[in-house]
Scaffold this active site. Structure first.
Site, PDB file in Angstrom:
ATOM      1  N   LYS A  25       0.701  -1.214   0.028  1.00 46.96           N
ATOM      2  CA  LYS A  25      -0.038  -0.094   0.043  1.00 46.96           C
ATOM      3  C   LYS A  25       0.701   1.423  -0.065  1.00 46.96           C
ATOM      4  O   LYS A  25       0.448   2.362  -0.642  1.00 46.96           O
ATOM      5  CB  LYS A  25      -0.789   0.066   1.221  1.00 46.96           C
ATOM      6  N   SER A  39       1.702  -9.589  -0.689  1.00 49.04           N
ATOM      7  CA  SER A  39       1.304  -8.211  -0.527  1.00 49.04           C
ATOM      8  C   SER A  39       1.240  -7.767   0.703  1.00 49.04           C
ATOM      9  O   SER A  39       1.516  -6.583   0.956  1.00 49.04           O
ATOM     10  CB  SER A  39      -0.375  -8.076  -1.282  1.00 49.04           C
ATOM     11  N   GLU A  99      -9.677   5.769   2.782  1.00 51.31           N
ATOM     12  CA  GLU A  99     -10.487   4.639   3.477  1.00 51.31           C
ATOM     13  C   GLU A  99      -9.839   3.379   3.687  1.00 51.31           C
ATOM     14  O   GLU A  99      -8.678   3.429   2.974  1.00 51.31           O
ATOM     15  CB  GLU A  99     -11.498   4.343   2.603  1.00 51.31           C
TER      16      GLU A  99
END
Length: 646
Positions: free
Chosen positions: A338, A628, A360
């Protein structure tokens, strides 16, 4: 708009009209869709038809969001609305760019399409919007969401005057009007007033046990009070000189916002200028060597990239087929991929002069990454997170607070990721002038899916280079988990033209795809529709309402998916399979016990799926799993599941 009066139905109920339409096979969606749609839209049409049969002569306009209309079928909607006595539509998230078919179909049936124009609409934009107007124009008095306010904006007269310079059609002013004084103010500068929330509030005040007659009386008395004493001066400003025209919405010459049939920009007019600004600025930055160098500098010096790629020997031996490689995005700063997108968008926001960042988050990793980058760059940070997710990801909530962010628990809806996105959008609509919405996945309206994909494509680009350096060829398959889909599209996109590389997405089957509202396997069980600004696959009812979803993983607990993934599925370029909660926990254990790596629950879905794929691939072939994120954040949840006190 001329009234239609009592016509077409001769007092019959909509059920009788529907039966007639069924017999004639008029409905474009088929009988099943009509039957289910009768529960919602057609019920509204029944109300209109009944009112017409009892003598109602004033115009009736249906107002709503596009997806339920789309699920009903545009041709059928126009046909059946005209038959019931409807006069037109206000569709709050359907700009003419996306709605040209809707506008033209309405015109063919002599139905009106009423465009919305906002204070943020430029003069050029106003001219374009007016091309689709036929009866009147809805002027949004303020940026934000509906609801009565204590006073009207001071520049409202100038705003309405700016629109009047380009049209003679009636101008109705709405958003925030809730008392007679405000109605009088609008009467001096426009032709009509739109009042919604205040009327609903008046009906609610009648009490939960009020009869239909009592509610109708409360509504009538409120409206009488609103218009009592309303008058115009001898020379009111901005009055209409025309009562109607025939519109013709044009088809966009080019459409960079779509991936095949998916994507687009289904947004309220208030946000159109903000999206245009982002699109223009991003196109500049995408081709700006200085900006790209700055992003890569942070990838190297702040994130710790390129992240390693290495063989998983024991997992490979266990599978007994393809070599399994691990792309270690779990080693990136903050513990997940991210951070790549957060850095890119935050730097872009600074270029746009935005000082306030909203985001969010589901699993919390995007929120942590955004809070981290905002702390580094000195930006205000507000993160919306579903209340359910704040509970199962307490550690990440604490991390965000520690980094200086304000975490806002969302208590609406299912209280998970979809609801967090909705709240972030509401914030952005209200504060669009100084705020950038740093969306965390490759979802939403154009250009967000493209922006997020591009910033995350560093993953796939590095896999290409690293595999060439290690074995002298590209992998035979790339596997990633898919919720909204940012890590997956970042892994997949650089390989789309490499047809020899298979692309596999693992989505969350939760309790099983056969369990109603027990999964979030969007690609396996969803259908096309519009969600949060884009055409994509959605887990939804046939009426276009999103269903409840379920997953052990907060980051995958989403009823939609990025539109580029929807396109990859529709073309067959990528394959998507669903992994249950139980299987994800098995994948979690496999990576822990065979490779000494604790993966995130999101990633665990990809691990399980990759091992199954590797078993069926020939020895000597190569498969890459994008890891991830790491599982630190999930350990309290997993311990609780397994009855362990930590």
């Amino acid at each position: 708009m001329p009234s239609r009066g009592v016509r077409n139905n001769d007092g019959h109920s909509l059920a009788e009209i529907a039966n007639d339409l069924k017999a004639k096979n008029i409905h474009s969606g088929g009988l099943t869709k009509l039957d289910t749609a009768l529960k919602i839209i057609a019920k509204c049409l029944e109300f209109v038809a009944e009112a017409r049969s009892k003598g109602l002569t004033i115009p009736v306009v249906l107002m709503g969001y596009y997806n339920p209309f789309f699920q009903f079928g545009i041709d059928a909607l126009a046909t059946e609305s005209a038959a019931a006595g409807v006069d037109g539509f206000i569709v709050v998230d359907l700009p003419p760019e996306e709605g040209y078919k809707f506008v033209n179909t309405c015109a063919e049936k002599q139905l009106s399409y009423i465009p919305l124009i906002a204070p943020t609409s430029t003069d050029k934009r106003v001219k374009y919007l007016l091309e689709s107007a036929s009866s009147f124009v809805y002027c949004v008095s303020v940026t934000g969401v509906t609801g009565s306010r204590t006073e009207l904006p001071g520049d409202l007269k100038e705003f309405i005057g700016r629109i009047r310079e380009q049209t003679d059609l009636p101008l109705a002013v709405g958003f925030g009007i809730g008392d007679p004084d405000q109605v009088n103010q609008v009467a001096e500068i426009g032709d009509g007033v739109v009042v919604g929330s205040a009327i609903l509030n008046a009906v609610d005040r009648a009490g939960p046990d009020a009869t239909t007659e009592e509610r109708a009386k409360a509504c009538k008395e409120f409206i009488q009070g609103m218009v009592k004493g309303a008058k115009q001066s001898d020379n009111p400003a901005n009055q209409a000189k025309a009562i109607g025209r025939v519109p013709k919405a044009s088809i966009p010459e080019t459409d960079e916002s779509r991936f095949g049939d998916f994507g687009g920009q289904f947004i309220p007019e208030t946000l159109s200028e903000a999206f245009r600004e982002i699109d223009v600025e991003y196109k500049k930055l995408k081709n700006d060597p200085e900006f790209q160098a700055e992003v890569l500098k942070y990838r190297k010096e702040f994130v710790g990239g390129p992240t390693p790629l290495h063989l998983a020997p024991r997992l490979t031996e266990l599978a007994g087929g393809a070599n399994i490689w691990l792309k270690r995005e779990d080693l990136a700063h903050t513990g997940a991929h991210k951070i790549n997108n957060a850095i890119g968008q935050a730097l872009m926001a600074k270029r746009l002069g935005k000082t306030r960042i909203i985001a969010e988050t589901g699993a919390g990793q995007h929120g942590v990454a955004t809070a981290t980058v905002c702390a580094m760059l000195g930006l205000e940070c507000i993160v919306y997170m579903g209340e359910v997710d704040t509970e199962r990801q307490k550690l990440n909530v604490f991390r965000m607070n520690t980094l200086g962010a304000t975490v806002v628990p969302v208590k609406n809806g299912q209280r998970t990721l979809k609801d967090a996105i909705n709240e972030a959008m509401r914030d952005w609509v209200t504060n669009v002038r100084d705020t950038h919405y740093l969306i965390g996945s490759a979802v939403g309206p154009h250009p967000f899916p493209t922006i997020v994909r591009d910033f995350q494509s560093v993953i796939g680009k590095e896999i290409k280079v690293e595999m060439q350096n290690k074995i002298g060829k590209l992998p035979d398959a790339v596997v990633a988990c898919v919720g909204g889909g940012s890590n997956a599209i970042g892994s997949f996109h650089p390989f789309i033209e490499d047809e020899g590389v298979a692309l596999h997405g693992a989505e969350a089957a939760g309790l099983g795809t056969d369990v109603e509202e027990g999964h979030c396997a969007t690609m396996s069980a969803g259908t096309p529709g519009v969600l949060q600004g884009a055409m994509t696959y959605i887990i939804q009812t046939k009426e276009g309402q999103s269903k409840q979803s379920s997953s052990i993983s907060a980051g995958l607990d989403y009823v939609g998916v990025g539109p580029e993934h929807a396109w990859l599925k529709s073309t067959g370029r990528a394959k998507y399979d669903a992994v249950t909660d139980e299987q994800a926990l098995e994948g979690f254990d496999l990576l822990c016990k065979y490779e000494g790596i604790i993966p995130a629950l999101e990633t665990s879905h990809a691990v399980y799926h990759a091992v199954q794929l590797a078993k069926d691939m020939p020895k000597g072939t190569d498969l890459v799993i994008n890891l991830s994120g790491r599982g630190d954040k999930d350990m309290p949840q997993i311990a609780k599941i397994r009855g362990v006190e930590v």
